[in-house]
Design a protein around this motif. Sequence first.
Motif, PDB file in Angstrom:
ATOM      1  N   VAL A  31     -15.168  11.206   6.021  1.00  0.00           N
ATOM      2  CA  VAL A  31     -14.365  12.406   6.254  1.00  0.00           C
ATOM      3  C   VAL A  31     -13.640  12.834   4.977  1.00  0.00           C
ATOM      4  O   VAL A  31     -13.576  14.032   4.656  1.00  0.00           O
ATOM      5  N   ALA A  32     -13.100  11.867   4.244  1.00  0.00           N
ATOM      6  CA  ALA A  32     -12.399  12.194   2.994  1.00  0.00           C
ATOM      7  C   ALA A  32     -13.349  12.843   1.992  1.00  0.00           C
ATOM      8  O   ALA A  32     -12.986  13.814   1.316  1.00  0.00           O
ATOM      9  N   ILE A  87      -6.997  11.237  -0.748  1.00  0.00           N
ATOM     10  CA  ILE A  87      -6.852  10.044  -1.588  1.00  0.00           C
ATOM     11  C   ILE A  87      -6.333   8.881  -0.750  1.00  0.00           C
ATOM     12  O   ILE A  87      -6.796   7.744  -0.886  1.00  0.00           O
ATOM     13  N   LEU A  88      -5.382   9.166   0.115  1.00  0.00           N
ATOM     14  CA  LEU A  88      -4.864   8.140   1.018  1.00  0.00           C
ATOM     15  C   LEU A  88      -5.981   7.586   1.904  1.00  0.00           C
ATOM     16  O   LEU A  88      -6.105   6.373   2.091  1.00  0.00           O
ATOM     17  N   PHE A  98      -9.236   7.613   1.293  1.00  0.00           N
ATOM     18  CA  PHE A  98     -10.151   6.847   0.446  1.00  0.00           C
ATOM     19  C   PHE A  98      -9.609   5.441   0.197  1.00  0.00           C
ATOM     20  O   PHE A  98     -10.346   4.452   0.297  1.00  0.00           O
ATOM     21  N   ALA A  99      -8.328   5.361  -0.128  1.00  0.00           N
ATOM     22  CA  ALA A  99      -7.728   4.062  -0.462  1.00  0.00           C
ATOM     23  C   ALA A  99      -7.766   3.107   0.722  1.00  0.00           C
ATOM     24  O   ALA A  99      -8.161   1.937   0.587  1.00  0.00           O
ATOM     25  N   VAL A 100      -7.357   3.584   1.890  1.00  0.00           N
ATOM     26  CA  VAL A 100      -7.329   2.728   3.079  1.00  0.00           C
ATOM     27  C   VAL A 100      -8.743   2.424   3.562  1.00  0.00           C
ATOM     28  O   VAL A 100      -9.077   1.285   3.897  1.00  0.00           O
ATOM     29  N   GLY A 101      -9.605   3.444   3.595  1.00  0.00           N
ATOM     30  CA  GLY A 101     -10.973   3.246   4.050  1.00  0.00           C
ATOM     31  C   GLY A 101     -11.735   2.273   3.180  1.00  0.00           C
ATOM     32  O   GLY A 101     -12.481   1.413   3.686  1.00  0.00           O
ATOM     33  N   LEU A 102     -11.544   2.375   1.865  1.00  0.00           N
ATOM     34  CA  LEU A 102     -12.239   1.473   0.945  1.00  0.00           C
ATOM     35  C   LEU A 102     -11.798   0.030   1.157  1.00  0.00           C
ATOM     36  O   LEU A 102     -12.624  -0.893   1.152  1.00  0.00           O
ATOM     37  N   GLN A 103     -10.503  -0.177   1.356  1.00  0.00           N
ATOM     38  CA  GLN A 103     -10.020  -1.533   1.624  1.00  0.00           C
ATOM     39  C   GLN A 103     -10.661  -2.104   2.882  1.00  0.00           C
ATOM     40  O   GLN A 103     -11.062  -3.273   2.907  1.00  0.00           O
ATOM     41  N   MET A 104     -10.759  -1.296   3.918  1.00  0.00           N
ATOM     42  CA  MET A 104     -11.344  -1.771   5.174  1.00  0.00           C
ATOM     43  C   MET A 104     -12.813  -2.145   5.007  1.00  0.00           C
ATOM     44  O   MET A 104     -13.272  -3.171   5.512  1.00  0.00           O
ATOM     45  N   VAL A 105     -13.562  -1.308   4.295  1.00  0.00           N
ATOM     46  CA  VAL A 105     -14.979  -1.596   4.076  1.00  0.00           C
ATOM     47  C   VAL A 105     -15.146  -2.853   3.229  1.00  0.00           C
ATOM     48  O   VAL A 105     -16.020  -3.693   3.505  1.00  0.00           O
ATOM     49  N   ILE A 106     -14.314  -3.014   2.216  1.00  0.00           N
ATOM     50  CA  ILE A 106     -14.371  -4.217   1.377  1.00  0.00           C
ATOM     51  C   ILE A 106     -14.099  -5.461   2.215  1.00  0.00           C
ATOM     52  O   ILE A 106     -14.779  -6.493   2.076  1.00  0.00           O
ATOM     53  N   ASN A 155       0.831  -1.207   0.000  1.00  0.00           N
ATOM     54  CA  ASN A 155       0.000   0.000   0.000  1.00  0.00           C
ATOM     55  C   ASN A 155       0.863   1.254   0.000  1.00  0.00           C
ATOM     56  O   ASN A 155       0.582   2.217  -0.714  1.00  0.00           O
ATOM     57  N   PHE A 156       1.907   1.227   0.814  1.00  0.00           N
ATOM     58  CA  PHE A 156       2.815   2.370   0.927  1.00  0.00           C
ATOM     59  C   PHE A 156       3.430   2.692  -0.434  1.00  0.00           C
ATOM     60  O   PHE A 156       3.420   3.844  -0.892  1.00  0.00           O
ATOM     61  N   MET A 157       3.965   1.686  -1.112  1.00  0.00           N
ATOM     62  CA  MET A 157       4.644   1.913  -2.387  1.00  0.00           C
ATOM     63  C   MET A 157       3.684   2.407  -3.462  1.00  0.00           C
ATOM     64  O   MET A 157       3.983   3.363  -4.201  1.00  0.00           O
ATOM     65  N   ILE A 158       2.524   1.754  -3.570  1.00  0.00           N
ATOM     66  CA  ILE A 158       1.568   2.134  -4.615  1.00  0.00           C
ATOM     67  C   ILE A 158       1.047   3.550  -4.385  1.00  0.00           C
ATOM     68  O   ILE A 158       1.021   4.382  -5.303  1.00  0.00           O
ATOM     69  N   LEU A 159       0.645   3.840  -3.156  1.00  0.00           N
ATOM     70  CA  LEU A 159       0.108   5.164  -2.864  1.00  0.00           C
ATOM     71  C   LEU A 159       1.173   6.247  -2.937  1.00  0.00           C
ATOM     72  O   LEU A 159       0.897   7.376  -3.364  1.00  0.00           O
ATOM     73  N   PHE A 160       2.406   5.914  -2.547  1.00  0.00           N
ATOM     74  CA  PHE A 160       3.498   6.874  -2.667  1.00  0.00           C
ATOM     75  C   PHE A 160       3.705   7.256  -4.128  1.00  0.00           C
ATOM     76  O   PHE A 160       3.891   8.436  -4.455  1.00  0.00           O
ATOM     77  N   GLY A 161       3.660   6.264  -5.013  1.00  0.00           N
ATOM     78  CA  GLY A 161       3.807   6.540  -6.436  1.00  0.00           C
ATOM     79  C   GLY A 161       2.684   7.404  -6.978  1.00  0.00           C
ATOM     80  O   GLY A 161       2.922   8.377  -7.715  1.00  0.00           O
TER      81      GLY A 161
END
Length: 276
Positions: free
Chosen positions: A218-219, A129-130, A132-140, A99-105
């Motif tokens: 929040v995002a 965006i960060l 959204f990405a983490v929150g969406l994974q958690m909900v999924i 997650n760190f690498m993809i989102l950093f890019g």
Amino acid sequence: MSQNIPRIPLDLRKHKLAIAIPWTIIVTTGCFIPVAVYFGVHYGTNKDLTTALSPGLATFGASSGYNLYFRFWSLYKAKSTCRPVNSPSRWFLDNFMWNFMILFGILTVLISVAIAKEQVRVASLSLSILMFAVGLQMVIVVVLRSFRVQSPFQVSSAPPGETVKSAALAIVEDVVAVDAKQGAEMRALLLARYDASPPIQNLFWKLDLLWGVSALGVAAGIVAIIFAVHNYSVGFAVGYSVPWIWAGLMTIVTIQMVKAAKREEERYFSQAGSID
């Protein structure tokens, strides 16, 4: 019926410094410095927006890049002791690292384009965006776990073929193993405790739901403000401050939830005699 619960010989209070230092740097460079530099340069000088945006966001990028390198090397080096359990190779990084690498890019490209085009509103979106990405994974993960879907691949140390566990559990496992330097043995103990304790499973399900839904909400609110306010500087301040305020409040709530879960676990396994 008695049951032995795997002990977790870890007191995070003894590792607060190891965890706090990198995260303090990230918060400082990801909130205070970008906002202070932007407002100081933009309103205190006659410099253009590129000059106002570049120093603070470059500092944020540099600190994030350093932490990314540190985590990658800790996992990749030949004698690494913190890789996920049953890692097939040195290239099998943990979930947090991917997650760190993809989102950093993604964020590097976004911020670079925003600076080049002097788009303050676009530059303000990075932390949203960060979230959204983490929150969406958690909900999924909450949805998949509710339907008892089996994981098709290994996530950090959680093996494939088992019911999807918890996104929050993977984050805790990865941070404790790498950032707190507790290694693969602690990964195994955390998973064993999770598998053996229904109250802990319920705790992580609640954490996934709470962090995931609140992150998305929040995002979405932050993005709406960024594009709704006439003064884009207000949107910039909101975009780089509110996410950290939210994270701080959520951390306080999480600590209380963990304490309550441990009390519930003690009641649940009152005859086990092996609760840490």
